[in-house]
Design an enzyme around this catalytic site. Structure first.
Site, mmCIF file in Angstrom:
data_model
loop_
_atom_site.group_PDB
_atom_site.id
_atom_site.type_symbol
_atom_site.label_atom_id
_atom_site.label_comp_id
_atom_site.label_asym_id
_atom_site.label_seq_id
_atom_site.Cartn_x
_atom_site.Cartn_y
_atom_site.Cartn_z
ATOM 1 N N HIS A 168 0.846 -1.201 0.000
ATOM 2 C CA HIS A 168 0.000 0.000 0.000
ATOM 3 C C HIS A 168 0.884 1.255 0.000
ATOM 4 O O HIS A 168 0.811 2.075 0.922
ATOM 5 C CB HIS A 168 -0.915 -0.014 1.231
ATOM 6 C CG HIS A 168 -2.339 0.370 0.934
ATOM 7 N ND1 HIS A 168 -3.200 -0.434 0.219
ATOM 8 C CD2 HIS A 168 -3.047 1.471 1.260
ATOM 9 C CE1 HIS A 168 -4.366 0.147 0.123
ATOM 10 N NE2 HIS A 168 -4.301 1.307 0.734
ATOM 11 N N ASP A 172 -3.424 7.060 -1.469
ATOM 12 C CA ASP A 172 -4.706 6.844 -2.157
ATOM 13 C C ASP A 172 -4.399 6.301 -3.549
ATOM 14 O O ASP A 172 -3.295 6.465 -4.076
ATOM 15 C CB ASP A 172 -5.478 8.165 -2.259
ATOM 16 C CG ASP A 172 -6.900 7.977 -2.762
ATOM 17 O OD1 ASP A 172 -7.438 6.844 -2.649
ATOM 18 O OD2 ASP A 172 -7.485 8.955 -3.278
ATOM 19 N N GLY A 173 -5.375 5.626 -4.142
ATOM 20 C CA GLY A 173 -5.222 5.151 -5.512
ATOM 21 C C GLY A 173 -4.481 3.837 -5.644
ATOM 22 O O GLY A 173 -4.108 3.443 -6.758
ATOM 23 N N GLY A 175 -5.562 0.662 -5.179
ATOM 24 C CA GLY A 175 -6.324 -0.388 -5.862
ATOM 25 C C GLY A 175 -6.321 -0.212 -7.371
ATOM 26 O O GLY A 175 -6.060 -1.152 -8.118
ATOM 27 N N THR A 177 -4.190 1.478 -9.122
ATOM 28 C CA THR A 177 -2.821 1.282 -9.603
ATOM 29 C C THR A 177 -2.481 -0.196 -9.669
ATOM 30 O O THR A 177 -1.853 -0.662 -10.632
ATOM 31 C CB THR A 177 -1.824 2.025 -8.695
ATOM 32 O OG1 THR A 177 -2.163 3.415 -8.658
ATOM 33 C CG2 THR A 177 -0.409 1.875 -9.210
ATOM 34 N N ALA A 178 -2.894 -0.955 -8.666
ATOM 35 C CA ALA A 178 -2.621 -2.402 -8.643
ATOM 36 C C ALA A 178 -3.243 -3.107 -9.837
ATOM 37 O O ALA A 178 -2.614 -3.972 -10.461
ATOM 38 C CB ALA A 178 -3.146 -3.016 -7.342
ATOM 39 N N ARG A 179 -4.474 -2.736 -10.169
ATOM 40 C CA ARG A 179 -5.153 -3.389 -11.303
ATOM 41 C C ARG A 179 -4.514 -2.975 -12.628
ATOM 42 O O ARG A 179 -4.444 -3.778 -13.565
ATOM 43 C CB ARG A 179 -6.650 -3.067 -11.250
ATOM 44 C CG ARG A 179 -7.344 -3.728 -10.048
ATOM 45 C CD ARG A 179 -8.836 -3.492 -10.012
ATOM 46 N NE ARG A 179 -9.229 -2.147 -9.648
ATOM 47 C CZ ARG A 179 -9.336 -1.698 -8.397
ATOM 48 N NH1 ARG A 179 -9.041 -2.489 -7.370
ATOM 49 N NH2 ARG A 179 -9.737 -0.453 -8.147
ATOM 50 N N TYR A 204 -13.283 -10.249 -4.274
ATOM 51 C CA TYR A 204 -11.973 -9.669 -4.613
ATOM 52 C C TYR A 204 -11.244 -9.230 -3.341
ATOM 53 O O TYR A 204 -10.074 -9.577 -3.114
ATOM 54 C CB TYR A 204 -12.210 -8.504 -5.569
ATOM 55 C CG TYR A 204 -11.054 -7.587 -5.852
ATOM 56 C CD1 TYR A 204 -9.927 -8.023 -6.546
ATOM 57 C CD2 TYR A 204 -11.104 -6.244 -5.459
ATOM 58 C CE1 TYR A 204 -8.881 -7.149 -6.839
ATOM 59 C CE2 TYR A 204 -10.066 -5.374 -5.751
ATOM 60 C CZ TYR A 204 -8.960 -5.831 -6.435
ATOM 61 O OH TYR A 204 -7.933 -4.971 -6.725
#
Length: 242
Positions: A168, A172-173, A175, A177-179, A204
């Site tokens: 992490h 912010d952002g 999730g 970014t991960a996808r 998920y």
């Protein structure tokens, strides 16, 4: 788990080059569904049709400017990811930060592309991200582990997503970014980018938490594998072999 994926990919490769207009329509639909679902998972209230309109440059009444920027910025981040794939650029921390900078563009410019300098919690998750003083070290380790990974490309992409969210690294952002990172790796490997649907948000999150707290990644691998299989079948259906 990966045998069917490999067989579908081999079948799709036999149809290449794909028809130009088919590729164009698939690409437009992908950008829309990817942007809508990834933002919806994080609480954006734009509908699929509203997201389409926003990406066409029209403002939706009753929706916040942040929600508009989230859609527009996500589309720009996809464009950047596709350019990395096209240019066969190396996976680095600079790439990660650049993707995140686009995600938070015009939303939180001070934190865009900058690792967090404070501790955070993931709402609803059992896992607690590491202390902020460990982020630099762990992100360097993430890139190193990625570049040394020897398994199936789908497993590598899924593990990249899991490990990134566990750290992490941004305020912010993470999730979104991960996808984007997961799909960047899938596309670099010649696989199809996947869309994690907002309707599957609970499973998920549960799969991620299980991976982070118990080191059991099978649930997330299955989720990613099913999404890849769906993406491959969607393309095959359009080229006449669905």
């Amino acid at each position: 788990m990966f045998t069917k994926i490999d067989a579908l990919q081999e079948k799709l490769n036999s149809f290449r080059p794909l028809p130009k207009n088919t590729v164009k329509s698939l690409h437009e639909q992908l950008i829309l569904e990817w942007t809508y679902n990834s933002n919806a998972i994080e609480g954006n209230t734009l509908t699929l049709k509203e997201t389409k309109v926003v990406l066409e440059g029209i403002t939706i009444g009753g929706k916040s400017m942040r929600e508009h920027f989230e859609a527009i910025s996500h589309k720009e981040a996809i464009d950047y990811v596709e350019a990395i794939v096209t240019n066969d650029e190396q996976f680095t921390e600079h790439v990660i930060k650049s993707i995140h900078q686009l995600i938070l563009k015009d939303i939180d410019n001070d934190n865009a592309g900058v690792y967090r300098k404070e501790n955070v919690l993931i709402a609803g998750a059992e896992h607690t991200p590491p202390d902020h003083i460990l982020v630099d070290e762990q992100m360097a380790g993430l890139v190193k582990d990625y570049n040394q990974f020897k398994g199936h490309p789908l497993e590598r992409a899924a593990k990249l997503h899991i490990d990134f969210v566990k750290i992490h690294p941004f305020v912010d952002g993470n999730g979104r970014t991960a996808r984007l990172l997961m799909n960047l790796d899938l596309m670099k490997a010649g696989l199809q980018p996947v869309v994690i649907k907002a309707a599957d948000r609970l499973s998920y999150y549960e799969a991620l938490d299980k991976a982070h707290t118990l080191n059991q990644i099978d649930d997330f691998l299955l989720l990613a594998s099913n999404a890849e299989e769906e993406a491959l079948n969607k393309v095959l259906a359009l080229v006449g072999d669905g």
